[in-house]
Design a protein around this motif. Structure first.
Motif, PDB file in Angstrom:
ATOM      1  N   GLY A  63      -9.966   6.835 -10.375  1.00 42.77           N
ATOM      2  CA  GLY A  63      -9.991   5.285  -8.803  1.00 42.77           C
ATOM      3  C   GLY A  63     -10.735   3.770  -9.615  1.00 42.77           C
ATOM      4  N   GLY A  64      -9.854   2.960  -8.648  1.00 38.77           N
ATOM      5  CA  GLY A  64     -10.509   1.329  -9.874  1.00 38.77           C
ATOM      6  C   GLY A  64      -9.987   0.377  -9.804  1.00 38.77           C
ATOM      7  N   ARG A  65     -10.539  -0.887  -9.730  1.00 40.34           N
ATOM      8  CA  ARG A  65     -10.057  -1.369  -9.444  1.00 40.34           C
ATOM      9  C   ARG A  65      -9.212  -2.551 -10.515  1.00 40.34           C
ATOM     10  NH1 ARG A  65     -14.635  -4.965  -8.971  1.00 40.34           N
ATOM     11  NH2 ARG A  65     -14.736  -5.764 -10.757  1.00 40.34           N
ATOM     12  N   PHE A  66      -8.644  -3.502 -10.373  1.00 37.34           N
ATOM     13  CA  PHE A  66      -8.239  -4.595 -11.493  1.00 37.34           C
ATOM     14  C   PHE A  66      -7.441  -6.242 -10.755  1.00 37.34           C
ATOM     15  CE2 PHE A  66      -5.312  -5.895 -15.238  1.00 37.34           C
ATOM     16  CZ  PHE A  66      -6.232  -5.987 -16.177  1.00 37.34           C
ATOM     17  N   ASP A  67      -8.442  -6.928 -11.101  1.00 32.24           N
ATOM     18  CA  ASP A  67      -8.549  -8.325 -10.897  1.00 32.24           C
ATOM     19  C   ASP A  67      -7.479  -8.792 -12.074  1.00 32.24           C
ATOM     20  OD1 ASP A  67      -9.318  -8.314  -8.652  1.00 32.24           O
ATOM     21  OD2 ASP A  67     -10.967  -8.130  -9.866  1.00 32.24           O
ATOM     22  N   PHE A  68      -6.092  -9.430 -11.641  1.00 32.48           N
ATOM     23  CA  PHE A  68      -5.146  -9.613 -12.831  1.00 32.48           C
ATOM     24  C   PHE A  68      -4.773 -11.551 -12.916  1.00 32.48           C
ATOM     25  CE2 PHE A  68      -2.449  -7.519 -10.115  1.00 32.48           C
ATOM     26  CZ  PHE A  68      -1.126  -8.195  -9.826  1.00 32.48           C
ATOM     27  N   SER A  69      -4.468 -11.937 -13.120  1.00 31.71           N
ATOM     28  CA  SER A  69      -3.522 -13.217 -13.532  1.00 31.71           C
ATOM     29  C   SER A  69      -2.185 -13.255 -14.255  1.00 31.71           C
ATOM     30  CB  SER A  69      -4.407 -14.618 -13.958  1.00 31.71           C
ATOM     31  OG  SER A  69      -5.204 -14.848 -12.557  1.00 31.71           O
ATOM     32  N   LEU A  70      -0.605 -13.458 -13.861  1.00 37.04           N
ATOM     33  CA  LEU A  70      -0.368 -13.304 -15.538  1.00 37.04           C
ATOM     34  C   LEU A  70       0.255 -14.867 -15.639  1.00 37.04           C
ATOM     35  CD1 LEU A  70       1.943 -11.440 -16.617  1.00 37.04           C
ATOM     36  CD2 LEU A  70       3.091 -11.447 -14.084  1.00 37.04           C
ATOM     37  N   GLU A  92       0.997  -1.451  -0.067  1.00 31.57           N
ATOM     38  CA  GLU A  92      -0.075  -0.026  -0.045  1.00 31.57           C
ATOM     39  C   GLU A  92       0.766   0.679   0.216  1.00 31.57           C
ATOM     40  OE1 GLU A  92      -3.371   0.148   3.039  1.00 31.57           O
ATOM     41  OE2 GLU A  92      -3.282  -2.306   2.455  1.00 31.57           O
ATOM     42  N   GLY A  93      -0.120   2.769  -0.602  1.00 32.20           N
ATOM     43  CA  GLY A  93       1.293   3.829  -0.315  1.00 32.20           C
ATOM     44  C   GLY A  93       0.760   5.150  -0.979  1.00 32.20           C
ATOM     45  N   ALA A  94       1.296   6.124  -1.261  1.00 30.29           N
ATOM     46  CA  ALA A  94       0.789   6.351  -2.183  1.00 30.29           C
ATOM     47  C   ALA A  94       1.132   7.118  -3.388  1.00 30.29           C
ATOM     48  CB  ALA A  94       1.187   8.000  -1.522  1.00 30.29           C
ATOM     49  N   THR A  95       0.530   7.360  -4.703  1.00 29.18           N
ATOM     50  CA  THR A  95       0.599   7.784  -6.133  1.00 29.18           C
ATOM     51  C   THR A  95      -0.474   8.859  -6.223  1.00 29.18           C
ATOM     52  OG1 THR A  95       1.456   6.713  -8.457  1.00 29.18           O
ATOM     53  CG2 THR A  95      -0.632   6.392  -6.879  1.00 29.18           C
ATOM     54  N   LEU A  96       0.595   9.839  -7.432  1.00 29.60           N
ATOM     55  CA  LEU A  96      -0.516  11.114  -8.040  1.00 29.60           C
ATOM     56  C   LEU A  96      -1.063  11.392  -7.190  1.00 29.60           C
ATOM     57  CD1 LEU A  96      -0.132   8.623 -11.477  1.00 29.60           C
ATOM     58  CD2 LEU A  96       1.565  11.447 -10.520  1.00 29.60           C
ATOM     59  N   GLY A  97      -0.979  11.688  -5.364  1.00 26.56           N
ATOM     60  CA  GLY A  97      -2.401  12.682  -5.308  1.00 26.56           C
ATOM     61  C   GLY A  97      -3.188  11.658  -4.412  1.00 26.56           C
ATOM     62  N   GLY A  98      -3.451  10.021  -4.822  1.00 26.82           N
ATOM     63  CA  GLY A  98      -3.781   8.749  -4.327  1.00 26.82           C
ATOM     64  C   GLY A  98      -3.285   8.092  -3.587  1.00 26.82           C
ATOM     65  N   ARG A  99      -4.533   7.369  -4.060  1.00 26.71           N
ATOM     66  CA  ARG A  99      -3.755   5.848  -2.917  1.00 26.71           C
ATOM     67  C   ARG A  99      -3.705   4.295  -3.860  1.00 26.71           C
ATOM     68  NH1 ARG A  99      -1.036   5.921   1.456  1.00 26.71           N
ATOM     69  NH2 ARG A  99      -1.126   4.296   1.797  1.00 26.71           N
ATOM     70  N   LEU A 100      -2.864   3.320  -3.550  1.00 29.42           N
ATOM     71  CA  LEU A 100      -2.950   2.307  -4.386  1.00 29.42           C
ATOM     72  C   LEU A 100      -2.398   1.288  -2.972  1.00 29.42           C
ATOM     73  CD1 LEU A 100       0.064   1.171  -4.783  1.00 29.42           C
ATOM     74  CD2 LEU A 100       0.494   3.072  -5.357  1.00 29.42           C
ATOM     75  N   ALA A 101      -2.834   0.305  -3.828  1.00 33.30           N
ATOM     76  CA  ALA A 101      -3.091  -1.097  -2.784  1.00 33.30           C
ATOM     77  C   ALA A 101      -2.606  -2.061  -4.006  1.00 33.30           C
ATOM     78  CB  ALA A 101      -4.126  -1.449  -1.864  1.00 33.30           C
ATOM     79  N   LEU A 102      -2.148  -3.350  -3.633  1.00 35.50           N
ATOM     80  CA  LEU A 102      -1.886  -4.319  -4.496  1.00 35.50           C
ATOM     81  C   LEU A 102      -1.594  -5.254  -3.833  1.00 35.50           C
ATOM     82  CD1 LEU A 102      -0.100  -5.499  -7.357  1.00 35.50           C
ATOM     83  CD2 LEU A 102       1.724  -4.849  -6.676  1.00 35.50           C
ATOM     84  N   ARG A 103      -1.873  -6.374  -4.406  1.00 35.77           N
ATOM     85  CA  ARG A 103      -2.593  -7.900  -3.069  1.00 35.77           C
ATOM     86  C   ARG A 103      -2.039  -8.771  -4.199  1.00 35.77           C
ATOM     87  NH1 ARG A 103      -2.967  -4.948   0.243  1.00 35.77           N
ATOM     88  NH2 ARG A 103      -4.617  -4.737   2.017  1.00 35.77           N
ATOM     89  N   ARG A 109      -5.475  -1.692  -6.918  1.00 37.69           N
ATOM     90  CA  ARG A 109      -6.877  -0.696  -6.584  1.00 37.69           C
ATOM     91  C   ARG A 109      -5.764   0.420  -6.592  1.00 37.69           C
ATOM     92  NH1 ARG A 109     -11.908  -2.367  -4.090  1.00 37.69           N
ATOM     93  NH2 ARG A 109     -11.895  -4.153  -3.270  1.00 37.69           N
ATOM     94  N   LEU A 110      -6.457   1.872  -7.298  1.00 37.41           N
ATOM     95  CA  LEU A 110      -6.217   2.527  -6.998  1.00 37.41           C
ATOM     96  C   LEU A 110      -7.975   3.220  -6.664  1.00 37.41           C
ATOM     97  CD1 LEU A 110      -4.754   3.088 -10.947  1.00 37.41           C
ATOM     98  CD2 LEU A 110      -3.957   3.421  -8.693  1.00 37.41           C
TER      99      LEU A 110
END
Length: 185
Positions: free
Chosen positions: A96-103, A38-49, A69-70
């Motif tokens: 804002g948004g959410r993106f579920d992904f598979s690599l 979790e952290g800050a980016t471009l004046g907003g927040r991000l979360a990656l799991r 998540r942004l």
């Protein structure tokens, strides 16, 4: 063997997009890796799991499943960071948004689905979009932005975009704008 690493206060950038105050954990156990950031980016927040997945029927076919998540990202800061300078000025607003992904790999193909939203988009001193939403789908290096729904310049915009992410591919646009005021565009 099991290992867990915790970290705080990291700064950096990925593809010219900066992040600050990144904190989270990374762990390895039983052949699987898990990451929570979790952290800050471009004046907003991000979360990656994210976590590695090894299918029981084919353990060599590893993949990484996750979610990005942004929240409340500043569009103007994003345009500035990407050095996008349109003659008519940069739009301002929040993303804002959410993106579920598979690599999946090898050869490491990224696929996913999600949602995105824009709020309070202003351009050239006036409100352009109060709120907009869209679905996202990434497949075969094409980002599909579908079910676009926005109030734009006093009217309503609906549509779909297909944006190729690789070279040599063509995209498509299917947009309908009804009852918008020309002066506000």
């Amino acid at each position: 063997m099991a290992v867990e690493v915790r970290f705080r206060g990291l700064r950096g950038s990925i593809q010219k997009v900066p992040f600050d105050d990144l904190h989270g954990t990374g762990s390895y156990a039983g052949g699987g890796l898990r990451v929570r950031l979790e952290g800050a980016t471009l004046g907003g927040r991000l979360a990656l799991r994210a976590a590695t997945v090894r299918p029981a029927d084919d353990p060599a076919a590893a993949r990484i499943d996750g979610q990005l998540r942004l929240t409340d990202v500043d569009l103007a800061r994003g345009w500035r960071q990407l050095r996008f300078r349109p003659r008519s000025g940069r739009p301002r607003g929040r993303l804002g948004g959410r993106f579920d992904f598979s690599l999946t790999g090898p050869p490491w193909q990224l696929e996913g689905r999600g949602q995105a939203s824009l709020q309070q988009v202003r351009w050239r001193g006036g409100e352009l979009v109060r709120q907009a939403s869209a679905g996202l789908k990434l497949d075969n290096d094409v980002l599909q932005i579908h079910d676009i729904d926005a109030r734009l310049a006093g009217g309503r915009l609906k549509g779909t975009l297909a944006v190729p992410l690789g070279s040599g591919k063509s995209g498509s646009v299917d947009i309908v704008l009804r009852r918008a005021r020309g002066r506000r565009l």
